[in-house]
Design a protein around this motif. Structure first.
Motif, PDB file in Angstrom:
ATOM      1  N   ALA A 114     -62.291  35.022 -33.817  1.00  0.00           N
ATOM      2  CA  ALA A 114     -60.851  35.030 -33.528  1.00  0.00           C
ATOM      3  C   ALA A 114     -60.063  34.204 -34.545  1.00  0.00           C
ATOM      4  O   ALA A 114     -58.903  34.509 -34.850  1.00  0.00           O
ATOM      5  N   GLU A 115     -60.685  33.171 -35.089  1.00  0.00           N
ATOM      6  CA  GLU A 115     -59.959  32.280 -35.994  1.00  0.00           C
ATOM      7  C   GLU A 115     -59.619  32.964 -37.327  1.00  0.00           C
ATOM      8  O   GLU A 115     -58.484  32.909 -37.803  1.00  0.00           O
ATOM      9  N   TYR A 116     -60.614  33.603 -37.946  1.00  0.00           N
ATOM     10  CA  TYR A 116     -60.322  34.326 -39.192  1.00  0.00           C
ATOM     11  C   TYR A 116     -59.359  35.497 -38.922  1.00  0.00           C
ATOM     12  O   TYR A 116     -58.536  35.846 -39.754  1.00  0.00           O
ATOM     13  N   THR A 117     -59.506  36.111 -37.752  1.00  0.00           N
ATOM     14  CA  THR A 117     -58.614  37.229 -37.405  1.00  0.00           C
ATOM     15  C   THR A 117     -57.165  36.751 -37.395  1.00  0.00           C
ATOM     16  O   THR A 117     -56.285  37.355 -38.020  1.00  0.00           O
ATOM     17  N   ALA A 118     -56.929  35.645 -36.703  1.00  0.00           N
ATOM     18  CA  ALA A 118     -55.560  35.110 -36.609  1.00  0.00           C
ATOM     19  C   ALA A 118     -55.059  34.674 -37.981  1.00  0.00           C
ATOM     20  O   ALA A 118     -53.882  34.862 -38.328  1.00  0.00           O
ATOM     21  N   SER A 119     -55.961  34.102 -38.776  1.00  0.00           N
ATOM     22  CA  SER A 119     -55.582  33.637 -40.105  1.00  0.00           C
ATOM     23  C   SER A 119     -55.154  34.814 -40.985  1.00  0.00           C
ATOM     24  O   SER A 119     -54.129  34.757 -41.692  1.00  0.00           O
ATOM     25  N   ALA A 120     -55.914  35.889 -40.946  1.00  0.00           N
ATOM     26  CA  ALA A 120     -55.575  37.052 -41.775  1.00  0.00           C
ATOM     27  C   ALA A 120     -54.240  37.647 -41.341  1.00  0.00           C
ATOM     28  O   ALA A 120     -53.414  38.039 -42.165  1.00  0.00           O
ATOM     29  N   ARG A 121     -54.038  37.691 -40.032  1.00  0.00           N
ATOM     30  CA  ARG A 121     -52.784  38.262 -39.519  1.00  0.00           C
ATOM     31  C   ARG A 121     -51.582  37.390 -39.929  1.00  0.00           C
ATOM     32  O   ARG A 121     -50.543  37.883 -40.333  1.00  0.00           O
ATOM     33  N   ARG A 122     -51.765  36.086 -39.834  1.00  0.00           N
ATOM     34  CA  ARG A 122     -50.702  35.172 -40.252  1.00  0.00           C
ATOM     35  C   ARG A 122     -50.445  35.310 -41.763  1.00  0.00           C
ATOM     36  O   ARG A 122     -49.300  35.303 -42.221  1.00  0.00           O
ATOM     37  N   ALA A 123     -51.543  35.447 -42.517  1.00  0.00           N
ATOM     38  CA  ALA A 123     -51.405  35.584 -43.972  1.00  0.00           C
ATOM     39  C   ALA A 123     -50.599  36.832 -44.320  1.00  0.00           C
ATOM     40  O   ALA A 123     -49.785  36.815 -45.245  1.00  0.00           O
ATOM     41  N   ARG A 124     -50.804  37.896 -43.555  1.00  0.00           N
ATOM     42  CA  ARG A 124     -50.039  39.126 -43.829  1.00  0.00           C
ATOM     43  C   ARG A 124     -48.537  38.846 -43.744  1.00  0.00           C
ATOM     44  O   ARG A 124     -47.760  39.251 -44.600  1.00  0.00           O
ATOM     45  N   THR A 125     -48.150  38.117 -42.722  1.00  0.00           N
ATOM     46  CA  THR A 125     -46.732  37.748 -42.576  1.00  0.00           C
ATOM     47  C   THR A 125     -46.265  36.921 -43.779  1.00  0.00           C
ATOM     48  O   THR A 125     -45.166  37.121 -44.308  1.00  0.00           O
ATOM     49  N   LEU A 126     -47.122  36.002 -44.214  1.00  0.00           N
ATOM     50  CA  LEU A 126     -46.720  35.110 -45.310  1.00  0.00           C
ATOM     51  C   LEU A 126     -46.684  35.846 -46.650  1.00  0.00           C
ATOM     52  O   LEU A 126     -45.826  35.558 -47.491  1.00  0.00           O
ATOM     53  N   TRP A 127     -47.608  36.795 -46.866  1.00  0.00           N
ATOM     54  CA  TRP A 127     -47.525  37.607 -48.092  1.00  0.00           C
ATOM     55  C   TRP A 127     -46.214  38.383 -48.090  1.00  0.00           C
ATOM     56  O   TRP A 127     -45.575  38.552 -49.127  1.00  0.00           O
TER      57      TRP A 127
ATOM     58  N   LEU B 162     -61.148  22.504 -51.735  1.00  0.00           N
ATOM     59  CA  LEU B 162     -60.657  23.711 -51.063  1.00  0.00           C
ATOM     60  C   LEU B 162     -61.185  24.938 -51.791  1.00  0.00           C
ATOM     61  O   LEU B 162     -60.963  25.084 -53.005  1.00  0.00           O
ATOM     62  N   GLY B 163     -61.869  25.805 -51.090  1.00  0.00           N
ATOM     63  CA  GLY B 163     -62.374  27.019 -51.756  1.00  0.00           C
ATOM     64  C   GLY B 163     -63.455  27.697 -50.945  1.00  0.00           C
ATOM     65  O   GLY B 163     -63.376  27.789 -49.718  1.00  0.00           O
ATOM     66  N   GLY B 164     -64.469  28.184 -51.663  1.00  0.00           N
ATOM     67  CA  GLY B 164     -65.572  28.864 -50.980  1.00  0.00           C
ATOM     68  C   GLY B 164     -65.131  30.163 -50.315  1.00  0.00           C
ATOM     69  O   GLY B 164     -65.588  30.500 -49.221  1.00  0.00           O
ATOM     70  N   GLY B 165     -64.272  30.894 -50.989  1.00  0.00           N
ATOM     71  CA  GLY B 165     -63.737  32.137 -50.403  1.00  0.00           C
ATOM     72  C   GLY B 165     -64.815  33.158 -50.067  1.00  0.00           C
ATOM     73  O   GLY B 165     -64.617  34.029 -49.224  1.00  0.00           O
ATOM     74  N   SER B 166     -65.963  33.065 -50.715  1.00  0.00           N
ATOM     75  CA  SER B 166     -67.154  33.816 -50.326  1.00  0.00           C
ATOM     76  C   SER B 166     -66.922  35.316 -50.161  1.00  0.00           C
ATOM     77  O   SER B 166     -67.403  35.933 -49.208  1.00  0.00           O
ATOM     78  N   GLY B 167     -66.160  35.882 -51.069  1.00  0.00           N
ATOM     79  CA  GLY B 167     -65.968  37.324 -51.058  1.00  0.00           C
ATOM     80  C   GLY B 167     -64.923  37.822 -50.080  1.00  0.00           C
ATOM     81  O   GLY B 167     -64.636  39.020 -50.034  1.00  0.00           O
ATOM     82  N   HIS B 168     -64.316  36.909 -49.287  1.00  0.00           N
ATOM     83  CA  HIS B 168     -63.293  37.374 -48.344  1.00  0.00           C
ATOM     84  C   HIS B 168     -62.085  36.429 -48.296  1.00  0.00           C
ATOM     85  O   HIS B 168     -61.262  36.500 -47.382  1.00  0.00           O
ATOM     86  N   GLY B 169     -61.955  35.559 -49.300  1.00  0.00           N
ATOM     87  CA  GLY B 169     -60.964  34.493 -49.184  1.00  0.00           C
ATOM     88  C   GLY B 169     -59.564  34.846 -49.625  1.00  0.00           C
ATOM     89  O   GLY B 169     -58.608  34.187 -49.206  1.00  0.00           O
ATOM     90  N   PHE B 170     -59.416  35.880 -50.479  1.00  0.00           N
ATOM     91  CA  PHE B 170     -58.099  36.057 -51.090  1.00  0.00           C
ATOM     92  C   PHE B 170     -56.979  36.161 -50.054  1.00  0.00           C
ATOM     93  O   PHE B 170     -55.972  35.457 -50.114  1.00  0.00           O
ATOM     94  N   LYS B 171     -57.161  37.078 -49.133  1.00  0.00           N
ATOM     95  CA  LYS B 171     -56.092  37.393 -48.187  1.00  0.00           C
ATOM     96  C   LYS B 171     -55.591  36.162 -47.443  1.00  0.00           C
ATOM     97  O   LYS B 171     -54.435  36.059 -47.085  1.00  0.00           O
ATOM     98  N   HIS B 172     -56.510  35.203 -47.205  1.00  0.00           N
ATOM     99  CA  HIS B 172     -56.183  34.058 -46.347  1.00  0.00           C
ATOM    100  C   HIS B 172     -55.370  32.982 -47.074  1.00  0.00           C
ATOM    101  O   HIS B 172     -54.935  32.015 -46.425  1.00  0.00           O
ATOM    102  N   GLY B 173     -55.191  33.109 -48.395  1.00  0.00           N
ATOM    103  CA  GLY B 173     -54.587  32.024 -49.171  1.00  0.00           C
ATOM    104  C   GLY B 173     -53.388  31.352 -48.511  1.00  0.00           C
ATOM    105  O   GLY B 173     -53.415  30.144 -48.223  1.00  0.00           O
ATOM    106  N   PRO B 174     -52.314  32.095 -48.222  1.00  0.00           N
ATOM    107  CA  PRO B 174     -51.119  31.440 -47.688  1.00  0.00           C
ATOM    108  C   PRO B 174     -51.314  30.858 -46.277  1.00  0.00           C
ATOM    109  O   PRO B 174     -50.684  29.861 -45.925  1.00  0.00           O
ATOM    110  N   ALA B 175     -52.194  31.481 -45.497  1.00  0.00           N
ATOM    111  CA  ALA B 175     -52.430  30.949 -44.145  1.00  0.00           C
ATOM    112  C   ALA B 175     -53.261  29.669 -44.228  1.00  0.00           C
ATOM    113  O   ALA B 175     -53.011  28.694 -43.503  1.00  0.00           O
ATOM    114  N   MET B 176     -54.250  29.669 -45.117  1.00  0.00           N
ATOM    115  CA  MET B 176     -55.026  28.444 -45.319  1.00  0.00           C
ATOM    116  C   MET B 176     -54.128  27.336 -45.858  1.00  0.00           C
ATOM    117  O   MET B 176     -54.315  26.154 -45.543  1.00  0.00           O
TER     118      MET B 176
END
Ligand SMILES: Cc1cc2nc3c(=O)[nH]c(=O)nc-3n(C[C@H](O)[C@H](O)[C@H](O)COP(=O)(O)OP(=O)(O)OC[C@H]3O[C@@H](n4cnc5c(N)ncnc54)[C@H](O)[C@@H]3O)c2cc1C
Length: 394
Positions: free
Chosen positions: A57-70, A323-337
């Motif tokens: 649920a945490e990454y899910t919420a983060s990605a959704r929030r990031a979409r708003t921020l992008w 801060l990092g370790g995106g591990s192949g899925h980190g880009f989208k989360h940038g602004p939410a992180m």
């Protein structure tokens, strides 16, 4: 906290600079390259943005929030950075990763459709439903124009007052030493150095840098985004996009590639990578079986052992953060992180313990289906049980 030095202007560092400058913090953003340089992982043309993260649920919420921020960044910069083409998960098992995703999307009010495999015909110009149990379609997922987005983040941070400095940096106690001898200090210092983080902090940041390959195929006008969604075949560890900006249909294997030193040049893909990806495309999208290859490139994953991000305070220098370790899925989360990171820097809500410096256990429960553990590397429908669903790349 009045001043922050950030080393590394990829999605994590540039997003943090944008966030903090908008909050009135004095920011110095250092990078060895120009923003968006192809040697940085965030500089690919496109990166997937999807909310589905299995049962997490945490990454899910983060990605959704990031979409708003992008979207906010688009509005502020006046640039079209997000292609909302949707993303279709190609579920091979009834009770796998995709099934675990559904209740989380539901609980967070994120739109999705669960479709019969045959419905792929109305989503994709060429289709075969062989081997699929169902489709999970996220209509509001899509593709971020990554390189342009990073440049926009840096530009907007500068517009809000950030000093952008070009130089190679190394840690000097709690400060930053540049290769020209300058020493930079701040109330906080953040090292968001992508694949280079492991070399800068070998005792703290267990980051492996691997070479990954991307292939682009000429599908013709029928494959143009946003009319055709992106896709992820989680169990076979393959993902891709329709043709964004005339680049061609993108497809890539998510299996960990061979180690690649962060300072080594990115080699042109060679060998059997193309045929592996093409075989999987051919299974799902028969019209692409013989599509001409129009591009191929390498880039770097920066992998933590368990696939979770790294976002933690230095144990000896409390004003220093990694801060990092995106591990192949980190880009989208940038602004939410960045939002969460900025809060943590100010002494607000702590970052998740799983992003910390404690030893991490590689293993099936926290790796992608394309991860390095042999048990999940083999091709085939090896869906994890929902309760231990690992994270997906892309
Ligand atoms: C092929 C591929 C596909 C991917 N697909 C997706 C996807 O679809 N969706 C998704 O969300 N994520 C995806 N990712 C993951 C994502 O792109 C990365 O996790 C993310 O971009 C990493 O960002 P970063 O800011 O940590 O690193 P980077 O973008 O590499 O930025 C680090 C910066 O630090 C600078 N730096 C390093 N050391 C120093 C130093 N000593 N001094 C000065 N500057 C320094 C570098 O120059 C660089 O600019 C993909 C990755 C790859 C390789």
């Amino acid at each position: 906290m009045r001043s922050v030095v950030i080393v590394g202007a990829g999605t994590f560092g540039a997003s943090l600079a944008w966030r903090l400058t908008r909050d009135g913090v004095e920011v110095t953003l250092v990078d060895q390259f120009e923003p968006g340089d192809a040697r940085a992982t965030s500089a690919g043309e496109t990166r997937l943005l999807r909310s589905g993260h299995g049962s997490d649920a945490e990454y899910t919420a983060s990605a959704r929030r990031a979409r708003t921020l992008w979207r906010e960044l688009e509005a502020e910069s006046g640039e079209a950075l997000y292609v909302e083409c949707g993303l279709t998960w190609l579920a091979r098992a009834e009770r796998g990763w995709e099934a675990a995703t559904i209740p989380v999307l539901e609980a967070q009010g994120i739109p999705f459709e669960r479709l019969a495999p045959e419905e792929g015909r109305r989503l994709f110009p060429s289709w075969s439903s062989t081997g699929l149990a169902f489709l999970l379609h996220e209509p509001e997922a899509g593709v971020v124009r990554a390189q342009r987005a990073v440049r926009a983040l840096v530009r907007q941070a500068a517009a809000h007052g950030a000093a952008v400095v070009r130089g190679r940096a190394r840690p000097d106690g709690a400060a930053v030493r540049l290769d020209d001898g300058r020493r930079l200090e701040g109330h906080a210092v953040v090292w968001s150095c992508g694949a280079w983080l492991g070399g800068l902090f070998p005792a703290l940041a267990p980051i492996a840098s691997t070479r990954q390959e991307l292939f682009f195929f000429a599908g013709g006008p029928a494959w143009a985004a946003p009319d055709v969604p992106a896709f992820v075949d989680y169990d076979h560890a393959v993902y891709g996009t329709a043709d964004v900006d005339g680049l061609g249909v993108k497809a890539a294997s998510d299996h960990d590639g061979p180690p690649l030193d962060p300072d080594a040049p990115l080699p042109t893909p060679a060998g059997d990578g193309e045929s592996r990806v093409r075989a999987i495309l051919a299974e799902r999208f028969p019209a692409l079986a013989e599509a001409p290859l129009v591009g191929a490139k390498s880039c770097r994953y920066e992998l933590t052992p368990d696939g979770h991000f790294l976002a933690a305070r230095h144990p000896e220098h409390p004003s220093v953060w990694l801060l990092g370790g995106g591990s192949g899925h980190g880009f989208k989360h940038g602004p939410a992180m960045a939002e969460r990171g900025a809060d943590a820097l100010r002494g607000g809500a702590p970052l998740p313990a799983r992003f910390g410096l404690a030893e991490r256990t590689p293993g099936r429960s926290l790796r992608t289906a394309g991860g390095s553990a042999e048990t999940v590397r083999r091709p085939g429908p090896a869906a994890p049980p929902a309760s231990t669903a690992p994270d997906a790349r892309g």
